[in-house]
Design an enzyme around this catalytic site. Structure first.
Site, short mmCIF file in Angstrom:
data_model
loop_
_atom_site.label_atom_id
_atom_site.label_comp_id
_atom_site.label_asym_id
_atom_site.label_seq_id
_atom_site.Cartn_x
_atom_site.Cartn_y
_atom_site.Cartn_z
N LYS A 167 0.84 -1.20 0.00
CA LYS A 167 0.00 0.00 0.00
C LYS A 167 0.88 1.25 0.00
CE LYS A 167 -3.75 -2.56 2.07
NZ LYS A 167 -4.46 -3.01 3.25
N GLN A 194 -4.75 -2.00 9.45
CA GLN A 194 -4.56 -3.30 8.79
C GLN A 194 -5.12 -4.44 9.64
OE1 GLN A 194 -3.17 -3.67 5.62
NE2 GLN A 194 -3.87 -5.78 5.84
N ASP A 231 -11.17 2.23 3.81
CA ASP A 231 -11.49 0.81 3.64
C ASP A 231 -12.99 0.61 3.45
OD1 ASP A 231 -9.49 -1.07 3.43
OD2 ASP A 231 -9.05 -1.08 5.58
#
Ligand code: NAP
Length: 279
Positions: free
Chosen positions: A52, A96, A119
């Site tokens: 990322k 994460q 997200d």
């Protein structure tokens, strides 16, 4: 023979558009910024976070990494998220997953401010598209669009009802006017249900789960699954070799939905930066 929908090509388009948007933001003095929180040192999570960060660098997005020890408390994690929520220079926040077992994932992802939730975990699909959409299902919608496939009026079947993939996938298809059925481990006579589908999305997490007898002739088959075979090879949820001759379109694994998730994360980060800076 089915037409392959390759995620790499679609992701390249999404990333090109995101790069243009980043350049426009930079020209107006706004540097899009993604904060990534990593708790503990799970090797797979480390790899994902690095990917990322690399993609952010490629596009000119600033990336910040916050690393907490595996024994960090829920309070510490929530405090960090609270600080990042209040930091105007940070446009996107990503924690994460998976988190160490003593931490509550739902509580954590819901603590992220909605406008910074790149997200898409806090999104309300009913918000009329204002919210940031979960990356993987949003990536599937981009792939369908790229291939010229509209869910409108079509029978769509999603196998899987997770909060990350199955449920938001179903809602996005519904939002695109599909007639949607969601299947799960308690669904009776699954093949009879999936055989009705014009668009079949597999998000089960079981290698080669979708067999040819579960697929209608000419169906569009999207394989979200990422599984490792005994030999370490990547396998989808769809038995590709058996299903491909029956399908009209199909996504391969690897090289299908996979590349879309990170591309959509970049798109969401840029969207968040635009919205928060009102450029
Ligand atoms: P998950 O949370 O484990 O959910 C799996 C779903 O499959 C559940 O809803 C489960 O039903 C259902 N299921 C399990 N066995 C079934 C059966 N025999 N018949 C029908 N349904 C069944 O997994 P996930 O997070 O949604 O991920 C699904 C797959 O997508 C995994 O392979 C994952 O690695 C992959 N994935 C890929 C990406 C990407 O970037 N390409 C991103 C995220 C996930 P119940 O709810 O009844 O248990």
């Amino acid at each position: 023979m089915a037409t392959l929908i390759r995620g790499k090509e679609v992701a390249a388009e999404v990333l090109k558009a995101a790069k243009n948007d980043v350049d426009a933001l930079l020209a107006q003095g706004v540097m899009p910024c993604l904060a990534v929180i990593l708790v503990g040192d799970d090797p797979a999570s480390r790899v994902y976070v690095n990917k990322k960060k690399e993609k952010c660098e490629e596009l000119g997005i600033r990336s910040l990494e916050y690393k907490l020890p595996a024994e960090a408390t829920q309070e510490e994690l929530l405090r960090l998220i609270g600080e990042l929520n209040g930091d105007k220079s940070v446009h996107g926040i990503l924690c994460q997953l998976p988190l160490p077992k003593h931490l509550d994932e739902q509580l954590t992802v819901r603590a992220v401010a909605r406008e910074k939730d790149v997200d898409g975990f806090t999104c309300l699909i009913s918000s009329g598209g204002e919210d940031l959409m979960p990356c993987t299902p949003a990536g599937v919608m981009e792939m369908l669009k790229f291939a010229g496939i509209s869910p409108r009026g079509k029978k769509c079947c999603v196998i899987g009802r997770s909060n990350i993939v199955g449920k938001p996938m179903a809602m996005l298809l519904l939002g695109a006017d599909g007639t949607v059925t969601v299947c799960h481990s308690k669904t009776e006579n699954l093949p009879a249900v999936t055989r009705e589908a014009d668009i079949l999305i597999a998000a089960v997490g079981k290698p080669r789960f979708v067999t040819a007898d579960m697929v209608k002739d000419g169906a569009v088959v999207i394989d979200v699954g990422v599984n490792r075979g005994a030999d370490g090879k990547l396998l989808g949820d769809v038995d590709f070799d058996a299903v491909e001759p029956k399908a009209s379109y199909i996504t391969p694994v690897p090289g299908g939905v996979g590349p879309m998730t990170i591309a959509m994360l970049m798109k969401n980060t840029v969207r968040a930066a635009k919205a928060q800076s009102r450029v």
